[in-house]
Design an enzyme around this catalytic site. Structure first.
Site, PDB file in Angstrom:
ATOM      1  N   GLU A   1       0.864  -1.119   0.026  1.00  0.00           N
ATOM      2  CA  GLU A   1      -0.049  -0.023   0.076  1.00  0.00           C
ATOM      3  C   GLU A   1       0.960   1.354  -0.119  1.00  0.00           C
ATOM      4  O   GLU A   1       0.924   2.038   0.993  1.00  0.00           O
ATOM      5  CB  GLU A   1      -0.907   0.096   1.110  1.00  0.00           C
ATOM      6  CG  GLU A   1      -2.006  -1.153   0.840  1.00  0.00           C
ATOM      7  CD  GLU A   1      -2.597  -1.730   2.272  1.00  0.00           C
ATOM      8  OE1 GLU A   1      -2.578  -1.029   3.276  1.00  0.00           O
ATOM      9  OE2 GLU A   1      -3.462  -2.830   2.265  1.00  0.00           O
TER      10      GLU A   1
ATOM     11  N   GLU B   1      -8.725   3.967   4.736  1.00  0.00           N
ATOM     12  CA  GLU B   1      -8.149   3.028   3.444  1.00  0.00           C
ATOM     13  C   GLU B   1      -8.331   4.423   2.495  1.00  0.00           C
ATOM     14  O   GLU B   1      -9.009   4.938   2.276  1.00  0.00           O
ATOM     15  CB  GLU B   1      -9.258   2.311   2.957  1.00  0.00           C
ATOM     16  CG  GLU B   1      -9.381   0.920   3.873  1.00  0.00           C
ATOM     17  CD  GLU B   1      -8.358  -0.061   3.475  1.00  0.00           C
ATOM     18  OE1 GLU B   1      -7.679   0.211   2.464  1.00  0.00           O
ATOM     19  OE2 GLU B   1      -8.373  -1.056   4.082  1.00  0.00           O
TER      20      GLU B   1
ATOM     21  N   ARG C   1       2.134  -8.100   0.756  1.00  0.00           N
ATOM     22  CA  ARG C   1       1.173  -7.716   1.725  1.00  0.00           C
ATOM     23  C   ARG C   1       1.646  -7.736   3.088  1.00  0.00           C
ATOM     24  O   ARG C   1       1.658  -6.945   3.831  1.00  0.00           O
ATOM     25  CB  ARG C   1      -0.242  -8.141   1.606  1.00  0.00           C
ATOM     26  CG  ARG C   1      -1.160  -7.691   2.696  1.00  0.00           C
ATOM     27  CD  ARG C   1      -2.472  -8.633   2.489  1.00  0.00           C
ATOM     28  NE  ARG C   1      -3.298  -8.471   3.412  1.00  0.00           N
ATOM     29  CZ  ARG C   1      -4.484  -7.683   3.816  1.00  0.00           C
ATOM     30  NH1 ARG C   1      -4.349  -6.731   2.892  1.00  0.00           N
ATOM     31  NH2 ARG C   1      -5.246  -7.826   4.716  1.00  0.00           N
TER      32      ARG C   1
ATOM     33  N   HIS D   1      -4.151   2.516   5.832  1.00  0.00           N
ATOM     34  CA  HIS D   1      -3.985   1.588   4.655  1.00  0.00           C
ATOM     35  C   HIS D   1      -4.419   2.237   3.231  1.00  0.00           C
ATOM     36  O   HIS D   1      -5.113   3.231   3.308  1.00  0.00           O
ATOM     37  CB  HIS D   1      -4.944   0.407   4.899  1.00  0.00           C
ATOM     38  CG  HIS D   1      -4.767  -0.533   6.081  1.00  0.00           C
ATOM     39  ND1 HIS D   1      -4.333  -1.767   6.222  1.00  0.00           N
ATOM     40  CD2 HIS D   1      -4.881  -0.035   7.552  1.00  0.00           C
ATOM     41  CE1 HIS D   1      -3.998  -1.997   7.293  1.00  0.00           C
ATOM     42  NE2 HIS D   1      -4.387  -1.203   8.180  1.00  0.00           N
TER      43      HIS D   1
END
Lengths: 435, 241
Positions: free
Chosen positions: A200, A396, A253, A322
Site C-alpha cells: 500500500e 483506506e 502484503r 491503509h
C-alpha cells in the site's frame, strides 16, 4: 538507495556545510580549530561476528580518537563507516588489526572530496536531498531513502523531532517511530502508522509527507494540539515487506516471517493483534494473504507496537493507515457488536470525511470495519480500542480500484493533503475531549 | 426486499459486478467505467434462486478518471452460475467522440508491423506510458469478463496490473493479444494470476479465453506458476478461435 549511495549522500550532508565554511575562511588566518580533512580517511567495517560487533561498538567510546561515525554500528552484516582524522589513523588501524577486525579503506583522502562543484554534479546526478525541503514528496521512495529522510528531519529539528527504535523485524531491520514533542513528560499522545501492509505504497509516501507537515505546522495549525499532546508517527510499519515490494514482488502484503513448518512466508500484520484473534475474519492457512499467524503478536512488527503502546500508557488516539478503498473506519472488525462510543466515533468520522472531501472532492465512506469493509479479526484498531484508546480509526486511502495499489505517484501529495484534513479533525477532537 | 445503506460493502461490490458486465460487453476501451459512489441500493432474496441487488450509482471514466455519469443496474447473484446483470448508464460522452477514440485505439493496435510486447502496466509507481494506454484499456475490458464470471455476493475483483502483454499480428481486421494479468480479490486480499487471450474487432463481442491460477484445470495440468506453459492451453491456429 544502495549502501554506496548512502555513503555518498552522507558525505554531502556533512561536507556541504563544512565546505561552505571552509571557502568562507579562505584567506583568513587558519586557526588551529578550523576543520579540514586533509589526510582523513573513511574506513568501512562489516562486523561478521558478535565479537567484532562488540569491538566496533566500543570504538564509539574512544573520544580522544575523534572518530566520526557516518554509519553507526547496527547488527551483523551491516556496514559501519567511520571518518578517521589523520592523527588517529595509525592507532585505530593498529587497534583493529590487533583485535582481528577486518576493515577496508573507502575514501583515501576525504579532503579530495571537498569540492563544491563535484558535489553539486553528483548531487544532480543522484538527486539526493540535502534537506527535507529538497526531498521529493511526489515520488515513491525506498526504505533506505525514507530512513535517511527521517534522520534529516530529526537533524533539522533536534528540539522537536526525535527517532525512537521500537524493535526489529524478522529480517533484523530496525523499526523506527518519529516522536514530535514540544516538551513535557509522557504527554497524552496521538499515534499514526502507515505501511503496515507493504504494497500500500501511497500510505508510506503519505507518512513521509505527514512528518514534514507536522514540522511545518508545529507553531501554526498544530500549535494548540502540540501544547498538550505529542504525536508519534511510524512511517514504515512493515520494513521487511516494504523492501520485498521493491526487490521482488510489488504485490506483497504481509510480513516476511517464516514460522516452523509453514510452506509459505509471512503473516498478515493486521490480523495478528490480540482482539478476536482466532475468530472468523482471518485465515489459519499460512499461504493466505490474511493469515493470522501462529498466535497473537507473533510478528515482531506487531509486538513492537504493542510494547510501545502499553509502556507509554497515555495514547489517546490511534490511527492506522491503509489503502485502497477510500474509507474511514472505526472498530470493531471482529464482531458486529457496536463499540460503546459508536455515536461519537461515527460523528467524528463524518466530520473528518467532510473535511477530507472539501479539498479535491474525493468520496469517502465511513462506518465500523465490519459493516463497511468486511469482517476482520485480530485487527489493529480493535486491539487499541480495547486497550482504552477511544479514538481508534483506520483509513483506506485512494483509490477505489482503477489503479488500486499502483496509485500513480502524481496522486501522493493530493492524497496526503486531503488525508491530513481528516487527521486534523481527529486530532483536534481528541485534544478537545481528552480523557 | 430491503434498503441497504449505500456505504454497505455489498452494495459497492454489486455495483462493480454490474460495471464488469458493462465494461466487457461494450467492448470499448473509451467507455470503460469505474465506480464513483453508490447512491441507492436495495436487496431482495429470491428463495431457491439467489440474491438480487437494485442499484443506482455514479461512475468515473476508467482511463481518464473524469465524471462519467450515473447508472442504474440490477445484479442477480445465482447459486451455480455467473451473475446476471442488467445495466443502463447515462451517456455523458458524445457517441461520435467515443467511436473516434475507439477507432484511434484500434488503428494504433492494428497497424503495428512488429508485435507489441510490454510489461507491468501500470508500473510499480503507477505510471503508464501513453503508448500503453490502449493496452491497459483492452486488458480492463477483457479481464472484466473474467471478473464478472468470478464475482459473487461475497467475492469482489479489481484488475491490479498487466504483468505482460504480447500481440499476435493477424492478417484479418482483428487485433489479438495474450495477457498475463493480476486480479486483486477481496475480501481474501488474494492476488490471482490469469492468462488471458483476447480478440477485438472494434464491435462487440470481445472474445476472451482465460485460465487463472485458482482454476482447477490449471492445477490438474500441473502447469503451475510458469507463464510460458500456459500458452499451450489455447488454440494456436489462426482463425480457429
Amino acid at each position: 538507495m544502495s549502501r554506496g549511495a548512502v555513503r555518498t549522500w552522507d558525505i554531502f550532508i556533512r561536507l556541504e556545510m563544512r565546505a561552505l565554511l571552509l571557502l568562507a575562511a579562505l584567506g583568513a588566518v587558519a586557526a588551529a580549530t578550523t576543520e579540514n580533512f586533509v589526510g582523513h580517511q573513511v574506513l568501512r567495517i562489516v562486523p561478521s561476528s558478535d565479537a567484532e560487533l562488540q569491538k566496533v561498538r566500543e570504538l564509539q567510546e574512544l573520544e580522544h580518537l575523534q572518530l566520526d561515525f557516518w554509519l553507526s554500528p547496527r547488527g551483523l552484516g551491516d556496514p559501519v563507516d567511520i571518518r578517521v582524522p589523520f592523527p588517529s589513523l595509525q592507532p585505530l588501524k593498529a587497534h583493529l588489526e590487533a583485535n582481528g577486525v577486518p576493515y577496508s579503506i573507502m575514501i583515501e583522502d576525504v579532503q579530495a572530496l571537498v569540492d563544491l562543484e563535484q558535489m553539486q554534479m553528483l548531487r544532480r546526478r543522484r538527486f539526493m536531498p540535502f534537506s527535507t525541503s529538497t526531498f521529493d514528496y511526489t515520488s515513491y521512495h525506498t526504505l533506505d531513502e525514507i530512513y535517511a529522510f527521517m534522520d534529516l528531519l530529526v537533524a533539522e529539528n533536534p528540539n522537536f523531532v526525535s527517532k525512537l527504535e521500537i524493535g526489529h523485524t524478522t529480517e533484523n531491520r530496525p523499526i523506527y517511530v518519529l516522536k514530535f514533542s514540544k516538551g513535557g513528560t509522557n504527554r497524552p499522545a496521538i499515534w499514526i502508522d502507515t505501511g503496515i501492509h507493504s504494497r500500500e505504497w501511497v500510505t508510506q509516501a503519505s507518512g513521509v509527507w505527514f512528518a514534514k507537515k507536522i514540522v511545518q505546522e508545529k507553531d501554526e495549525g498544530l500549535a494548540n494540539i502540540l501544547d498538550q499532546m505529542d504525536i508519534f508517527l511510524e512511517i514504515v510499519t512493515n520494513p521487511d515487506g516494504f523492501v520485498f515490494t521493491h526487490t521482488s514482488n510489488r504485490m506483497w502484503r504481509k510480513t516476511r516471517s517464516k514460522h516452523s513448518g509453514a510452506l509459505c512466508v509471512g503473516v498478515d500484520p493486521n490480523r495478528n493483534w490480540d482482539a478476536g484473534f482466532g475468530g472468523s475474519g482471518a485465515s489459519s492457512n499460512p499461504c493466505s494473504e490474511t493469515y493470522r499467524g501462529p498466535y497473537a503478536n507473533s510478528e515482531p512488527e506487531v509486538q513492537a507496537i504493542v510494547d510501545f503502546v502499553k509502556n507509554h500508557g497515555n495514547i489517546k488516539a490511534f490511527i492506522s493507515i491503509h489503502s485502497y478503498s477510500q474509507l474511514l473506519l472505526y472498530p470493531y472488525g471482529y464482531t458486529t457488536t457496536a463499540v460503546p462510543d459508536k455515536e461519537e466515533l461515527h460523528q467524528v468520522a463524518k466530520e473528518a470525511v467532510a473535511a477530507l472531501s472539501s479539498l479535491y472532492g474525493t468520496n469517502y465512506k465511513y462506518g465500523s470495519i465490519i459493516t463497511t469493509i468486511y469482517q476482520a479479526s485480530g485487527g489493529t484498531i480493535d486491539w487499541t480500542y480495547n486497550q482504552g484508546i477511544k479514538y481508534s480509526f483506520t483509513f483506506e486511502l485512494r483509490d477505489t480500484g482503477r489503479y488500486g495499489f499502483l496509485l500513480p505517484a502524481s496522486q501522493i501529495v493530493p492524497t496526503a493533503q486531503e488525508t491530513w484534513k481528516a487527521l486534523e479533525v481527529i486530532m483536534a477532537h481528541t485534544r478537545g475531549h481528552l480523557y | 426486499m430491503h434498503a441497504l445503506n449505500p456505504s454497505d460493502r455489498h452494495a459497492s461490490r454489486a455495483a462493480w459486478t454490474a460495471l464488469h458486465y458493462s465494461n466487457y460487453h461494450e467492448a470499448s476501451p473509451s467507455t470503460l467505467r469505474a465506480l464513483r459512489q453508490v447512491l441507492k441500493a436495495t436487496v431482495k432474496i429470491i428463495p431457491e434462486v439467489g440474491v438480487k441487488y437494485y442499484l443506482q450509482f455514479t461512475t468515473d471514466g476508467y482511463i481518464n478518471g473524469e465524471n462519467a455519469g450515473s447508472c442504474l443496474a440490477t445484479v442477480l447473484y445465482l447459486k451455480k452460475s455467473p451473475p446476471e446483470v442488467y445495466i443502463k448508464c447515462a451517456h455523458t460522452q458524445d457517441k461520435k467522440q467515443i467511436q473516434e477514440e475507439d477507432n484511434k485505439f484500434y488503428h494504433y493496435l492494428h497497424h503495428q508491423t512488429k508485435p507489441i510486447i510490454a510489461n507491468n502496466i501500470p508500473d510499480s509507481h503507477g505510471n503508464i506510458d501513453r503508448a500503453h494506454l490502449p493496452l491497459w484499456g483492452l486488458a480492463i475490458a477483457g479481464s472484466s469478463y473474467i471478473m464478472l464470471e468470478k464475482s459473487t455476493e461475497n467475492l469482489g475483483y479489481f484488475m491490479a496490473q498487466v504483468k505482460a502483454v504480447k500481440q499476435r499480428i493477424r492478417k484479418d481486421s482483428a487485433v489479438e493479444f495474450e495477457f498475463i494479468i493480476l486480479l486483486h480479490e477481496t475480501p481474501t486480499q488474494k492476488i490471482e494470476l490469469c492468462h488471458m487471450h483476447l480478440i477485438w474487432t472494434l464491435s462487440p463481442p470481445l472474445r476472451v479465453k482465460y485460465i487463472c491460477t485458482s482454476d482447477n484445470h490449471w492445477l490438474e495440468d500441473g502447469s503451475g506458476q510458469d507463464y510460458g506453459s500456459a500458452a499451450g492451453l489455447f488454440h494456436e491456429k489462426e482463425g480457429n478461435f
